[in-house]
Scaffold this active site. Structure first.
Site, PDB file in Angstrom:
ATOM      1  N   CYS A 129      -5.835  -0.245   8.649  1.00 19.38           N
ATOM      2  CA  CYS A 129      -4.733   0.714   8.794  1.00 19.38           C
ATOM      3  C   CYS A 129      -4.754   1.322  10.200  1.00 19.38           C
ATOM      4  O   CYS A 129      -4.466   0.649  11.182  1.00 19.38           O
ATOM      5  CB  CYS A 129      -4.817   1.752   7.672  1.00 19.38           C
ATOM      6  N   HIS A 162      -5.632  -1.186   2.434  1.00 20.72           N
ATOM      7  CA  HIS A 162      -6.956  -0.535   2.398  1.00 20.72           C
ATOM      8  C   HIS A 162      -7.852  -1.195   1.357  1.00 20.72           C
ATOM      9  O   HIS A 162      -7.863  -0.750   0.201  1.00 20.72           O
ATOM     10  CB  HIS A 162      -6.790   0.941   2.014  1.00 20.72           C
ATOM     11  N   GLU A 206     -10.922  -0.834   0.861  1.00 21.01           N
ATOM     12  CA  GLU A 206     -11.919   0.106   0.321  1.00 21.01           C
ATOM     13  C   GLU A 206     -11.335   0.942  -0.813  1.00 21.01           C
ATOM     14  O   GLU A 206     -12.076   1.513  -1.609  1.00 21.01           O
ATOM     15  CB  GLU A 206     -12.476   0.999   1.447  1.00 21.01           C
TER      16      GLU A 206
END
Lengths: 224, 99
Positions: free
Chosen positions: A87, A195, A197
């Site tokens: 990002c 993302h 994660e």
């Protein structure tokens, strides 16, 4: 020996702890590297997390690229070290010239925070080596400037060198050629808007990001 | 003590002078400008018909010390290329005025 990931913290980064949590859930080790550091320490891979480095002032990534740590990241990348920008981290990598092109405002002029489907398009990158081409991953996006653009010659080269790593199944932001993530020609520097994660546990709604982070940990281990 | 008068132009190159700078940053032609399009779409509702080609950019002002106008301009253009704009998507227009 488990791979050690250096997670760069700029003033305004806000996804560093999510990244550390996900890396550690996979058995890796993660250290915060402050943006003012001139060396990365003993790391096998570098992760530039999401957020708003330096407030995104001027342009996302425009000031972060001048943070002292970026010179160390550049050397690490030049030495074939795995570097991933998620990002805002992707925006920093393009501003730093470690990846081609730029990220402009979403075509709908809306900040987007939703889970999207992305397709793995190339497995020659440090972030996709453990995945398979054609895999569909459900991963959240959370950005205003995620609309990837580049000149036609760069796009042609990205395609021919298999540097388009991930494509959106249903393009949410106007990104050219549905691009969600790219890598450099060597494959060791990767930037993506989604993302992984935040898709690292079924409890979060998806565990599909794990295959990407596992690739990163593996490539770091291979290097050592 | 009275304030110093501005440095006259014939001293260019011998002493430095202050220049006011205006940098206009705009998206390059062909790069979509969703902000400009949104502004344009809103105008008819206010009764402004026939407004076309709205592009939104930014203006950056500062002053710079340099030997002469050409030197000031050259520094500002370097600054634009390396920092104030992203040349992949943005252009800049520079105005330099001796203070």
């Amino acid at each position: 020996m488990s791979a050690r990931v250096g997670v760069v913290l700029f003033p305004g980064s806000n996804c560093e702890h999510d990244a550390i949590e996900a890396v550690e859930a996979l058995g890796g080790k993660a250290d915060i590297v402050w943006h003012g550091a001139t060396t990365l320490g003993d790391v096998d891979a570098v992760l530039l997390p999401g957020g708003f480095a330096h407030g995104d002032y001027l342009r996302p990534g425009a000031i972060a690229r001048f943070s002292p740590v970026m010179e160390a990241v550049r050397r690490f990348a030049g030495d074939a070290g795995p570097v991933v920008g998620i990002c805002n981290g992707f925006q920093v990598l393009t501003e730093a010239g470690l990846l081609p092109g730029a990220l402009q405002k979403n075509s709908g002029l809306k900040f987007m925070c939703t889970t999207v489907e992305v397709r793995v398009e190339s497995v020659r990158s440090t972030l996709t080596s453990a995945a398979s081409v054609g895999d569909i991953l459900r991963i959240p996006i959370n950005h205003f400037e995620g609309n990837y653009t580049c000149d036609p010659a760069t796009l042609a080269r990205l395609r021919s060198d298999e540097c388009v790593v991930l494509r959106y199944v249903d393009n949410p932001n106007g990104s050219i050629d549905d691009i969600a993530g790219i890598c450099n020609t060597a494959g060791n520097v990767v930037g993506l808007m989604p993302h992984p994660e935040r898709a690292s546990d079924p409890l979060l709604g998806s565990g599909d990001g794990l295959v990407l982070l596992r690739s990163l940990l593996n490539s770091g281990g291979v290097r050592r | 003590m009275p304030p110093l008068s501005p440095v006259p132009a014939w001293l260019d190159g011998f002493v430095s002078a202050q220049f006011d700078v205006l940098v206009e940053v705009s998206l390059r032609p062909g790069i979509a400008d969703p902000q400009g399009s949104t502004v344009e779409r809103a105008l008819p509702a206010l009764g402004f018909d026939g407004v076309e080609g709205v592009r939104v950019g930014k203006a950056i002002r500062f002053s710079i010390e340099a030997g002469d106008e050409a030197a000031a301009r050259s520094q500002v253009e370097d600054l634009c290329h390396r920092f104030l704009t992203n040349p992949v998507i943005e252009d800049s227009r520079v105005e330099v005025t001796r203070r």
